[in-house]
Design an enzyme around this catalytic site. Structure first.
Site, PDB file in Angstrom:
ATOM      1  N   ASN A   1      46.837  80.790  25.723  1.00 42.41           N
ATOM      2  CA  ASN A   1      45.530  81.185  25.556  1.00 42.41           C
ATOM      3  C   ASN A   1      45.305  81.451  24.148  1.00 42.41           C
ATOM      4  O   ASN A   1      45.281  82.130  23.451  1.00 42.41           O
ATOM      5  CB  ASN A   1      45.118  82.765  26.029  1.00 42.41           C
ATOM      6  CG  ASN A   1      43.576  83.022  25.983  1.00 42.41           C
ATOM      7  OD1 ASN A   1      42.815  82.133  25.513  1.00 42.41           O
ATOM      8  ND2 ASN A   1      43.078  83.942  26.698  1.00 42.41           N
TER       9      ASN A   1
ATOM     10  N   ALA B   1      39.635  81.108  20.258  1.00 39.39           N
ATOM     11  CA  ALA B   1      38.610  80.323  20.114  1.00 39.39           C
ATOM     12  C   ALA B   1      39.289  79.015  19.145  1.00 39.39           C
ATOM     13  O   ALA B   1      38.681  77.816  18.939  1.00 39.39           O
ATOM     14  CB  ALA B   1      37.964  80.983  18.783  1.00 39.39           C
TER      15      ALA B   1
ATOM     16  N   GLU C   1      47.353  75.735  29.698  1.00 37.58           N
ATOM     17  CA  GLU C   1      46.412  76.381  29.085  1.00 37.58           C
ATOM     18  C   GLU C   1      45.500  77.680  30.088  1.00 37.58           C
ATOM     19  O   GLU C   1      45.265  77.357  30.885  1.00 37.58           O
ATOM     20  CB  GLU C   1      45.166  75.460  28.585  1.00 37.58           C
ATOM     21  CG  GLU C   1      43.996  76.113  28.009  1.00 37.58           C
ATOM     22  CD  GLU C   1      43.154  74.863  27.615  1.00 37.58           C
ATOM     23  OE1 GLU C   1      43.338  73.787  27.577  1.00 37.58           O
ATOM     24  OE2 GLU C   1      41.807  75.299  27.378  1.00 37.58           O
TER      25      GLU C   1
ATOM     26  N   ARG D   1      30.139  78.669  30.013  1.00 29.23           N
ATOM     27  CA  ARG D   1      29.618  79.407  28.654  1.00 29.23           C
ATOM     28  C   ARG D   1      28.830  78.612  27.521  1.00 29.23           C
ATOM     29  O   ARG D   1      28.436  77.578  28.060  1.00 29.23           O
ATOM     30  CB  ARG D   1      30.774  80.367  28.028  1.00 29.23           C
ATOM     31  CG  ARG D   1      31.385  81.369  29.072  1.00 29.23           C
ATOM     32  CD  ARG D   1      32.390  82.173  28.382  1.00 29.23           C
ATOM     33  NE  ARG D   1      31.844  82.825  27.407  1.00 29.23           N
ATOM     34  CZ  ARG D   1      32.801  83.345  26.397  1.00 29.23           C
ATOM     35  NH1 ARG D   1      34.219  83.418  26.424  1.00 29.23           N
ATOM     36  NH2 ARG D   1      32.175  84.165  25.285  1.00 29.23           N
TER      37      ARG D   1
ATOM     38  N   HIS E   1      42.580  80.809  30.242  1.00 27.53           N
ATOM     39  CA  HIS E   1      41.265  81.723  29.553  1.00 27.53           C
ATOM     40  C   HIS E   1      41.108  82.788  30.528  1.00 27.53           C
ATOM     41  O   HIS E   1      41.159  82.560  31.780  1.00 27.53           O
ATOM     42  CB  HIS E   1      40.216  80.736  29.343  1.00 27.53           C
ATOM     43  CG  HIS E   1      40.583  79.711  28.380  1.00 27.53           C
ATOM     44  ND1 HIS E   1      40.526  80.135  27.276  1.00 27.53           N
ATOM     45  CD2 HIS E   1      40.828  78.431  28.346  1.00 27.53           C
ATOM     46  CE1 HIS E   1      40.996  78.790  26.389  1.00 27.53           C
ATOM     47  NE2 HIS E   1      41.203  77.804  27.437  1.00 27.53           N
TER      48      HIS E   1
ATOM     49  N   TYR F   1      34.779  89.847  28.932  1.00 26.05           N
ATOM     50  CA  TYR F   1      36.271  89.792  29.120  1.00 26.05           C
ATOM     51  C   TYR F   1      36.738  90.953  30.097  1.00 26.05           C
ATOM     52  O   TYR F   1      37.905  91.042  30.145  1.00 26.05           O
ATOM     53  CB  TYR F   1      36.980  89.773  27.925  1.00 26.05           C
ATOM     54  CG  TYR F   1      36.619  88.516  26.894  1.00 26.05           C
ATOM     55  CD1 TYR F   1      36.826  87.259  27.277  1.00 26.05           C
ATOM     56  CD2 TYR F   1      35.633  88.701  25.846  1.00 26.05           C
ATOM     57  CE1 TYR F   1      36.534  86.193  26.400  1.00 26.05           C
ATOM     58  CE2 TYR F   1      35.315  87.756  25.043  1.00 26.05           C
ATOM     59  CZ  TYR F   1      35.675  86.250  25.464  1.00 26.05           C
ATOM     60  OH  TYR F   1      35.401  85.223  24.656  1.00 26.05           O
TER      61      TYR F   1
ATOM     62  N   PRO G   1      43.651  84.591  18.617  1.00 28.81           N
ATOM     63  CA  PRO G   1      42.698  85.588  17.767  1.00 28.81           C
ATOM     64  C   PRO G   1      41.852  86.270  18.533  1.00 28.81           C
ATOM     65  O   PRO G   1      41.213  85.778  19.550  1.00 28.81           O
ATOM     66  CB  PRO G   1      41.906  84.499  16.891  1.00 28.81           C
ATOM     67  CG  PRO G   1      41.848  83.317  17.172  1.00 28.81           C
ATOM     68  CD  PRO G   1      43.192  82.986  18.039  1.00 28.81           C
ATOM     69  N   ASN G   2      41.597  87.355  18.415  1.00 28.82           N
ATOM     70  CA  ASN G   2      40.678  88.406  18.938  1.00 28.82           C
ATOM     71  C   ASN G   2      41.146  88.887  20.033  1.00 28.82           C
ATOM     72  O   ASN G   2      40.497  89.972  20.731  1.00 28.82           O
ATOM     73  CB  ASN G   2      39.383  87.899  18.826  1.00 28.82           C
ATOM     74  CG  ASN G   2      39.035  87.614  17.602  1.00 28.82           C
ATOM     75  OD1 ASN G   2      39.167  88.404  16.478  1.00 28.82           O
ATOM     76  ND2 ASN G   2      38.395  86.331  17.405  1.00 28.82           N
TER      77      ASN G   2
ATOM     78  N   ARG H   1      36.539  94.502  23.338  1.00 29.82           N
ATOM     79  CA  ARG H   1      35.786  93.378  22.893  1.00 29.82           C
ATOM     80  C   ARG H   1      34.833  92.598  24.018  1.00 29.82           C
ATOM     81  O   ARG H   1      35.203  92.233  25.062  1.00 29.82           O
ATOM     82  CB  ARG H   1      36.872  92.022  22.333  1.00 29.82           C
ATOM     83  CG  ARG H   1      36.142  90.949  22.168  1.00 29.82           C
ATOM     84  CD  ARG H   1      37.428  89.913  22.109  1.00 29.82           C
ATOM     85  NE  ARG H   1      36.783  88.786  21.893  1.00 29.82           N
ATOM     86  CZ  ARG H   1      37.317  87.704  21.921  1.00 29.82           C
ATOM     87  NH1 ARG H   1      38.645  87.258  22.575  1.00 29.82           N
ATOM     88  NH2 ARG H   1      36.691  86.425  21.454  1.00 29.82           N
TER      89      ARG H   1
HETATM   90  C1  DQA Z   1      38.982  82.725  25.705  1.00 31.20           C
HETATM   91  C2  DQA Z   1      37.702  81.876  25.529  1.00 31.20           C
HETATM   92  C3  DQA Z   1      37.539  81.606  24.256  1.00 31.20           C
HETATM   93  O1  DQA Z   1      36.314  80.527  24.101  1.00 31.20           O
HETATM   94  C4  DQA Z   1      37.137  82.431  23.291  1.00 31.20           C
HETATM   95  O2  DQA Z   1      37.065  81.914  22.008  1.00 31.20           O
HETATM   96  C5  DQA Z   1      38.171  83.626  23.311  1.00 31.20           C
HETATM   97  C6  DQA Z   1      38.739  83.869  24.567  1.00 31.20           C
HETATM   98  C7  DQA Z   1      39.079  83.444  27.128  1.00 31.20           C
HETATM   99  O3  DQA Z   1      40.267  83.864  27.430  1.00 31.20           O
HETATM  100  O4  DQA Z   1      38.425  83.447  27.954  1.00 31.20           O
HETATM  101  O5  DQA Z   1      38.555  84.156  22.202  1.00 31.20           O
HETATM  102  O6  DQA Z   1      40.109  81.913  25.451  1.00 31.20           O
END
Ligand code: DQA
Length: 142
Positions: free
Chosen positions: A73, A76, A97, A106, A99, A22, A9-10, A17
């Protein structure tokens, strides 16, 4: 070698964003960088994004027998989803995994990943480069 990149998501909003966290690179630009590296190492790439937890689970289940490695990825959902963790564990396709941000530097709620214990490893904190590094990690998985 077939690698399935899954984005949660997002991540469709990358570029606009929270750029301080990011960066300004869009998901399409990241995909292009991944495809370039994959071509250099002759890996085949599928690259997907969804905001829906269940869709991620369906894609993970569908990876069995179709892909050699999943790069995930989960955004959240990393920090909340037992269902996603169970899918990775159930399917048994080696999963990495990733990010963009260093989640450990964070907020405290981002320090815990429910996914990490069922993954082969984690790459976090290198921005778009986390994705490119994941191609190399995937092709070097034993
Ligand atoms: C994320 C880190 C997560 O905590 C966050 O909710 C994201 C992006 C990252 O790629 O840094 O949406 O996965």
């Amino acid at each position: 070698m077939k690698i399935l990149f899954l984005n949660g998501p997002n991540l469709n909003l990358l570029g606009q964003r929270e750029p301080a966290v990011y960066g300004r690179t869009t998901l399409a630009e990241i995909e292009a960088r991944v495809r370039k590296r994959a071509a250099e190492v002759t890996a085949a790439i599928e690259f997907r994004q969804t905001n829906l937890e269940g869709e991620l689970i369906n894609w993970i289940q569908g990876a069995k027998g179709a892909f050699d490695v999943i790069v995930l990825n989960a955004a959240a959902y990393t920090h909340t989803s037992v269902a996603l963790r169970d899918a990775v564990a159930a399917v048994g396709v080696p999963t990495i995994e990733i990010h963009l941000s260093n989640t450990h530097a964070r907020e405290e709620f981002r320090h815990k990943s429910l996914i990490a214990p069922v993954c082969r490893g984690q790459i976090a904190g290198f921005g778009a480069m986390s994705y490119v590094l994941a191609v190399d990690a995937a092709i070097n998985l034993g």
